[in-house]
Design an enzyme around this catalytic site. Structure first.
Site, PDB file in Angstrom:
ATOM      1  N   TYR A  57     -72.014   1.260  -8.471  1.00  0.00           N
ATOM      2  CA  TYR A  57     -73.180   2.144  -8.655  1.00  0.00           C
ATOM      3  C   TYR A  57     -74.326   1.653  -7.795  1.00  0.00           C
ATOM      4  CZ  TYR A  57     -72.293   5.722 -12.125  1.00  0.00           C
ATOM      5  OH  TYR A  57     -71.870   6.850 -12.743  1.00  0.00           O
ATOM      6  N   GLU A  59     -77.654   3.782  -7.308  1.00  0.00           N
ATOM      7  CA  GLU A  59     -78.727   4.781  -7.212  1.00  0.00           C
ATOM      8  C   GLU A  59     -79.932   4.232  -6.469  1.00  0.00           C
ATOM      9  OE1 GLU A  59     -76.910   4.730 -10.096  1.00  0.00           O
ATOM     10  OE2 GLU A  59     -77.137   6.647 -11.157  1.00  0.00           O
ATOM     11  N   ASP A 212     -77.389  24.617   9.608  1.00  0.00           N
ATOM     12  CA  ASP A 212     -76.244  24.172   8.803  1.00  0.00           C
ATOM     13  C   ASP A 212     -75.065  24.120   9.768  1.00  0.00           C
ATOM     14  OD1 ASP A 212     -73.965  23.919   7.282  1.00  0.00           O
ATOM     15  OD2 ASP A 212     -74.607  25.308   5.711  1.00  0.00           O
ATOM     16  N   THR A 238     -71.398  19.190   6.405  1.00  0.00           N
ATOM     17  CA  THR A 238     -70.312  18.465   5.754  1.00  0.00           C
ATOM     18  C   THR A 238     -69.740  17.523   6.803  1.00  0.00           C
ATOM     19  OG1 THR A 238     -68.823  20.249   6.368  1.00  0.00           O
ATOM     20  CG2 THR A 238     -69.625  20.251   4.098  1.00  0.00           C
ATOM     21  N   LYS A 241     -64.918  18.716   8.302  1.00  0.00           N
ATOM     22  CA  LYS A 241     -64.327  19.866   9.006  1.00  0.00           C
ATOM     23  C   LYS A 241     -63.981  19.428  10.439  1.00  0.00           C
ATOM     24  CE  LYS A 241     -66.472  23.325   6.032  1.00  0.00           C
ATOM     25  NZ  LYS A 241     -67.600  22.771   5.261  1.00  0.00           N
ATOM     26  N   ARG A 247     -64.708  14.024   2.727  1.00  0.00           N
ATOM     27  CA  ARG A 247     -65.394  15.123   2.049  1.00  0.00           C
ATOM     28  C   ARG A 247     -66.746  14.627   1.583  1.00  0.00           C
ATOM     29  NH1 ARG A 247     -62.984  19.869   0.729  1.00  0.00           N
ATOM     30  NH2 ARG A 247     -61.092  19.748   1.937  1.00  0.00           N
TER      31      ARG A 247
HETATM   32  N1  DSN Z   1     -65.396  26.442   2.139  1.00  0.00           N
HETATM   33  C1  DSN Z   1     -65.866  26.202   3.476  1.00  0.00           C
HETATM   34  C2  DSN Z   1     -65.242  27.133   4.442  1.00  0.00           C
HETATM   35  O1  DSN Z   1     -64.078  27.410   4.272  1.00  0.00           O
HETATM   36  O2  DSN Z   1     -65.874  27.570   5.385  1.00  0.00           O
HETATM   37  C3  DSN Z   1     -67.322  26.244   3.567  1.00  0.00           C
HETATM   38  O3  DSN Z   1     -67.868  25.437   2.598  1.00  0.00           O
END
Ligand code: DSN
Length: 465
Positions: A57, A59, A212, A238, A241, A247
């Protein structure tokens, strides 16, 4: 606590669960993963994720924690921050970064919570037009995303004829709506964004510009497409991707000198405290230290020449996919792609997105049904979204993509054949698939062929799980 049942390997202690994990591994190895937001992460990322860092932990921010024992956790978080800035070629006195968000949706919500007052106004690309849920999505009957419940959102749209963002209309609406924050970001849009135009529209309305870049963050790190950092105040992403990390989510924010006003006074950016406090204690508890370490190692990879080559190949493969599908007569929204996404409009092929997704899934090609420009409802979309990051990670090149195109076309032709028998109802379409022996044989034959092809490409990660 020495019991082997409590601390042994999962394959010994919980074979029932481990069997399912192995099945998922086999599914990943034998199928063609074309969901544009997915990827296969690297061994170092997996090793961080399953390390002892998970136990701690912490924080607070590095060197200002609410728990003891964080000497090494601090070191790791500072490393993740530093490497994140380096991966995007950002100067430490101009940009700060928070690496604690659990993923992209919490990152976006944390930004709005930090810099937009409750029920303040935000504008994002509408979900059916390629935006994300967290860009303020609502429908005529329901506020779907919490970002439209706790903030007042006004969507902007694409031109239904071209599929391209209608920047003039966005400018016109922004003049009326006066948003506090405009989001330049996508979940399904295959063209580069005009960040300069977004900046001009934000400036005209005194709005904050948030990029974003969740989908494209690997491409941006590699410098193969325009970067949101040149024009945005805040950038969220994120990390799993195109970036191929864990993640998790990240928020970058401008800091330092913003401008000097007419009186010669220095105006400073004030995002840092607002965003950090919004993430914790505003919305989250303990940071996921295993994920933060995995971000650090992914960001290191993102500076390597091999990573740049990978991202170039992702785009080449997506463009080859477009050209191939077009040569078989399929319509591609916006006519092509600049990135890793290919949005196929199934209307002229006489198929819905749901039918196309289903038949491809049965043939071991994973993708998702998606709205295309001009669609009225997100519930019954007319297209499918395909992506090349995961296939490129497995080593597919343009000539391999040509084979993938042929497989997709054969599967979609099967869907057309089934539609001829079933008529327009999806339930009847699915019934034929479940009951018609001749159709099942054709599907299974194609599936076997695709799986044999797919297995020839190595899958990064642990060997069996
Ligand atoms: N779920 C993602 C996507 O497939 O684009 C976005 O968060």
């Amino acid at each position: 606590m020495n019991s082997k049942l409590l601390n042994g390997n999962i394959w010994d202690t919980d074979p029932e669960l481990f069997d399912i994990i192995k099945k998922e591994k086999a599914r990943q190895a034998s199928g063609l993963e074309m969901i544009a937001s997915e990827n296969f992460t690297s061994i170092p990322v997996l090793q961080c994720l399953s390390s002892c860092l998970h136990n701690k932990y912490s924080e607070g921010m590095p060197n200002q924690r609410y728990y003891g024992g964080n000497e090494f956790i601090d070191e790791i978080e500072i490393m993740a921050q530093k490497r994140s800035l380096e991966a995007y070629r950002l100067k430490e006195d101009e940009w700060g970064v928070n690496v604690q968000p659990y993923s992209g949706s919490p990152a976006n919500f944390a930004v709005y919570t930090g810099v937009v007052e409750p029920h303040g106004r935000i504008m994002g690309l509408d979900l059916p037009d390629g935006g994300h849920l967290t860009h303020g999505f609502f429908t005529a009957t329901k506020k779907i995303s919490a970002t439209s419940i706790f903030f007042e959102s006004m969507p902007y749209k694409v031109d239904p004829k071209t599929g391209l963002i209608d920047y003039d209309k966005l400018a016109e609406t922004a003049r009326l709506f006066k948003p506090k924050l405009i989001i330049a970001g996508i979940s399904c849009y295959s063209r580069c964004l005009d960040y300069k135009r977004f900046r001009e529209i934000a400036n005209e309305n005194g709005a904050i510009l948030m990029g974003d870049m969740a989908h494209i963050s690997g491409l941006v790190a590699a410098g193969v497409i325009p970067s949101p950092f040149e024009y945005c105040d805040i950038v969220t992403t994120t990390t799993h991707k195109t970036l191929r990390g864990p993640r998790a989510g990240i928020i970058f924010f401008r800091k330092g000198l913003k401008t000097v006003n007419a009186k010669g006074e220095k105006i400073m950016y004030d995002f840092e405290n607002k965003i950090n406090q919004s993430v914790f204690p505003g919305l989250q508890g303990g940071p996921h230290n295993h994920a933060i370490a995995a971000i650090a190692t992914a960001m290191k990879q993102a500076t390597l020449p091999e990573f740049v080559e990978y991202q170039k190949q992702v785009i080449k493969n997506a463009q080859r996919l477009c050209e191939g599908l077009k040569s078989f007569g399929y319509d591609i929204a916006t006519g092509g792609t600049d990135v890793h996404i290919v949005l196929v409009d199934m209307r002229n092929a006489g198929l819905s997105g749901a039918r196309a997704e289903r038949i491809l899934e049965l043939c071991s090609i994973a993708c998702n049904k998606n709205t295309v420009p001009g669609d009225k409802s997100a519930l019954n979309p007319s297209g499918i979204r395909l992506g090349t990051p995961a296939l490129t990670t497995r080593g597919l090149k343009e000539t391999d993509i040509d084979n993938v195109v042929k497989y997709i076309d054969r599967a979609l032709k099967l869907a057309q054949e089934i539609t001829k028998i079933s008529g327009p109802k999806l339930a009847d379409f699915n019934k034929i698939i479940e009951t018609d022996d001749a159709i099942q044989k054709k599907i299974n034959a194609l599936k076997d062929e695709i799986e044999n092809f797919s297995r020839t490409f190595p899958l990064p990660g642990y060997d069996n799980y």
